[in-house]
Write a protein that holds these residues in place. Structure first.
Motif, mmCIF file in Angstrom:
data_model
loop_
_atom_site.group_PDB
_atom_site.id
_atom_site.type_symbol
_atom_site.label_atom_id
_atom_site.label_comp_id
_atom_site.label_asym_id
_atom_site.label_seq_id
_atom_site.Cartn_x
_atom_site.Cartn_y
_atom_site.Cartn_z
ATOM 1 N N HIS A 132 119.796 -38.126 0.556
ATOM 2 C CA HIS A 132 119.985 -38.198 2.620
ATOM 3 C C HIS A 132 120.821 -39.395 2.161
ATOM 4 N N LEU A 133 121.596 -39.753 2.992
ATOM 5 C CA LEU A 133 121.432 -41.885 3.796
ATOM 6 C C LEU A 133 120.223 -41.976 4.345
ATOM 7 N N LEU A 134 119.934 -41.072 5.246
ATOM 8 C CA LEU A 134 118.958 -41.864 6.501
ATOM 9 C C LEU A 134 117.566 -41.455 6.008
ATOM 10 N N ILE A 135 117.226 -40.581 5.449
ATOM 11 C CA ILE A 135 116.011 -40.247 4.814
ATOM 12 C C ILE A 135 115.498 -40.698 3.225
ATOM 13 N N LYS A 136 114.525 -41.477 3.910
ATOM 14 C CA LYS A 136 113.596 -42.202 2.808
ATOM 15 C C LYS A 136 112.190 -40.791 2.794
ATOM 16 N N GLY A 137 111.748 -40.206 2.863
ATOM 17 C CA GLY A 137 110.253 -39.089 2.154
ATOM 18 C C GLY A 137 110.462 -38.270 3.360
ATOM 19 N N VAL A 138 109.881 -37.240 2.967
ATOM 20 C CA VAL A 138 109.902 -36.421 3.957
ATOM 21 C C VAL A 138 108.310 -35.301 3.118
ATOM 22 N N SER A 139 107.571 -34.890 3.751
ATOM 23 C CA SER A 139 105.873 -34.544 3.160
ATOM 24 C C SER A 139 106.044 -33.339 4.593
ATOM 25 N N ILE A 140 105.396 -31.865 4.658
ATOM 26 C CA ILE A 140 105.087 -31.238 5.037
ATOM 27 C C ILE A 140 103.104 -30.877 4.926
ATOM 28 N N CYS A 141 102.409 -31.321 5.805
ATOM 29 C CA CYS A 141 101.046 -30.857 6.137
ATOM 30 C C CYS A 141 100.746 -30.073 6.362
ATOM 31 N N GLU A 142 99.847 -28.664 5.772
ATOM 32 C CA GLU A 142 99.218 -27.752 7.529
ATOM 33 C C GLU A 142 98.416 -27.669 6.559
ATOM 34 N N ASP A 143 97.030 -26.956 7.760
ATOM 35 C CA ASP A 143 96.184 -26.264 7.528
ATOM 36 C C ASP A 143 95.950 -25.208 8.745
ATOM 37 N N ARG A 144 95.350 -24.674 7.962
ATOM 38 C CA ARG A 144 94.810 -23.319 8.873
ATOM 39 C C ARG A 144 93.832 -23.045 10.168
ATOM 40 N N ASN A 145 93.229 -24.065 9.781
ATOM 41 C CA ASN A 145 92.117 -24.521 11.191
ATOM 42 C C ASN A 145 90.995 -22.613 10.978
#
Length: 530
Positions: A70-83
């Motif tokens: 994507h022209l506007l996006i440098k990087g994407v990441s998702i982090c999750e934790d169940r807690n």
């Protein structure tokens, strides 16, 4: 107990189980729960001998990096934790669709916070993007559906009957107050409204629900990011000049200037929030639909709802604090007040926009917009410093300086649609019952037909303990070993920022599942070069 060493994990497991059960039962208030928790703490300290080493804050977060062209996006990441201290199960889901609708430089991002289970959030993460794409393709032929997506839509034809479509049109219509704000994005906002409405209708079928009296629901935040390249010199003006041929010849040796810009369309219901950072300032693009929202409290109370008083802002019908969302069909009284009407907004994206953060309630219940923005900026700078120090150790390139022109930091809303609550409530008691329909028996996602989901759509799937991992790091900073240069920098930076935001929520005392999606935009490049 005599002759045996005490088991240090037994009390921790028992505490986690009892707290989770008490929280889900809504029988005790916060004060009683705190007393129970304190009692367990006292027993823990008394029973465990000193020679046992207790590990605190064990890292169980999972990180998912996404490759986005994507022209506007440098990087994407998702982090999750169940807690795990407070939650026995993970109910958050996410979806990322690259080249949405077979359009280059168009991406779909969705984050869904499940309530009373993950069934509604899981189905919504798979089907809502297809429903939205179907609505967009009706007025914009550039959005194209694949054969698999068309098959999914066709399988819903028994659900969306003529009388239902008439009610749907009323639900998604623009009210008189906003009629004067007609915009080229009005159709997109209507598409969001219809997609949310249809998704809520599909959840009434009760697929994958395990309880007869308490069906699941979810809050949702969805984004469509459109990018484009524009030239500051219109093509038709070049043609009118006598120097056009000379300009065309010189274009091969000197690249014409380009302006990369885009539009971000956002729709949300419930407590999943989206924050855009532009020029160092955070802007919340979503509305919080909970009992803390004065307008939402007024709406549900005027329609006869009961808000309990044993929580800081009360629970709707003694069950949940969200007032808008998808699902919740197991309780007809509760569903009368929890409506699927999304809040929608469109904002321009330029080179001063640095990052977009989507996060579930686990983050926002302990941190506000300003805190999250400051943390994201700080952790990005920390990652940049360590990354640059490593690069300098390998080589000593000349330092480049980039001056950022000053610009107004305010976000300009291109179009915003806030549907009337009354219109949505008028359809809450529809008598249509399709529980015995052919669709409800056959259209269930299972291993045999899961390939019907488009291959470029990334869904969250539950991970086992073996699949849970911590990314490779350099001095605590995640790093991709397979890539080099700025691409690996932005991918690692997105991972690091999302991971640190989750850790911050845990340290701040969050009691909910936590999922944070970080989307680095072009503006982060200037911050990287500074």
């Amino acid at each position: 107990m005599a002759g045996k060493k005490p088991q240090p994990l037994i009390l921790a497991v028992q505490r986690q189980y009892i707290i989770s059960k008490l929280l889900s039962s809504f029988t005790f208030n916060e004060k009683i729960l705190q007393s129970i928790n304190n009692a367990f703490e006292l027993i823990w300290k008394k029973e465990i001998p000193a020679y046992y080493k207790i590990f605190h804050n064990i890292d169980r977060s999972s990180i998912y990096s996404q490759k986005i062209g994507h022209l506007l996006i440098k990087g994407v990441s998702i982090c999750e934790d169940r807690n795990s201290t407070w939650k026995a199960d993970m109910s958050d889901k996410f979806t990322v669709v690259n080249n949405f609708g077979n359009r280059p430089n168009v991406c779909f991002f969705g984050l869904f916070d499940g309530h009373h289970g993950a069934s509604a959030a899981e189905l919504t993460s798979m089907e809502l993007p297809v429903l939205l794409l179907h609505q967009l393709s009706k007025f914009d032929p550039s959005y194209q559906m694949t054969l698999e997506e068309k098959q999914i839509i066709n399988s819903f034809h028994t659900v969306f009957r003529e009388e239902y479509i008439a009610i749907e049109d009323l639900f998604s219509s623009i009210n008189k107050k906003t009629r004067a704000m007609r915009s080229e994005y009005e159709d997109i906002h209507k598409a969001f409204a219809k997609a949310f409405w249809r998704m809520d209708r599909l959840l009434r079928l009760g697929r994958k629900e395990v309880s007869r009296v308490r069906w699941s629901g979810c809050s949702a935040a969805t984004c469509v990011l459109e990018g484009s390249i524009k030239s500051p010199y219109p093509y038709k003006n070049w043609r009118k000049t006598n120097n056009y041929d000379r300009l065309a010849e010189s274009s091969s040796s000197q690249k014409m200037p380009e302006i990369i810009s885009g539009i971000l369309h956002v729709a949300n219901t419930g407590n999943v929030q989206a924050v855009l950072c532009r020029n160092g300032k955070g802007f919340c693009l979503t509305k919080e639909h909970t009992t803390r929202n004065i307008n939402e409290r007024r709406r549900v109370l005027q329609n006869g709802a009961v808000i309990s008083s044993h929580e800081p802002y009360g629970l709707l019908e003694g069950q949940i604090n969200t007032t808008r969302g998808l699902g919740f069909h197991g309780n007809l009284k509760l569903k009368k007040f929890v409506i699927p009407a999304p809040q929608t907004i469109s904002v321009p994206i330029d080179d001063l926009c640095q990052f977009l953060i989507l996060a579930t309630n686990g983050l926002w219940e302990v941190l506000d917009t300003n805190e999250v923005t400051a943390l994201a900026m700080t952790t990005f700078q920390m990652y940049k410093q360590i990354y640059n120090s490593i690069i300098r150790n390998k080589s000593s390139p000349a330092n480049s300086e980039t001056n950022i022109t000053e610009s107004d930091s305010d976000i300009h809303v291109l179009f915003q649609y806030n549907p009337e609550s009354e219109e949505c409530l008028s359809t809450a008691n529809s008598k249509e019952n399709l529980s015995n329909s052919k669709y409800s028996n056959n259209f269930i996602y299972n291993p045999e037909n899961i390939e019907r989901v488009p291959p470029e759509m990334t869904h969250h799937e539950p991970c086992s303990e073996k699949e849970t991992y911590k990314p490779h790091s350099i001095n605590g900073v995640p790093k991709s070993e397979k890539k080099s240069g700025t691409e690996s920098f932005y991918e690692g930076a997105a991972e690091y920022v999302s991971h640190e935001l989750v850790n911050a929520a845990l340290e701040a005392g969050s009691r909910d599942n936590i999922t944070v999606m970080v989307i680095l935009l072009n503006g982060s490049e200037y911050q990287f070069l500074m």
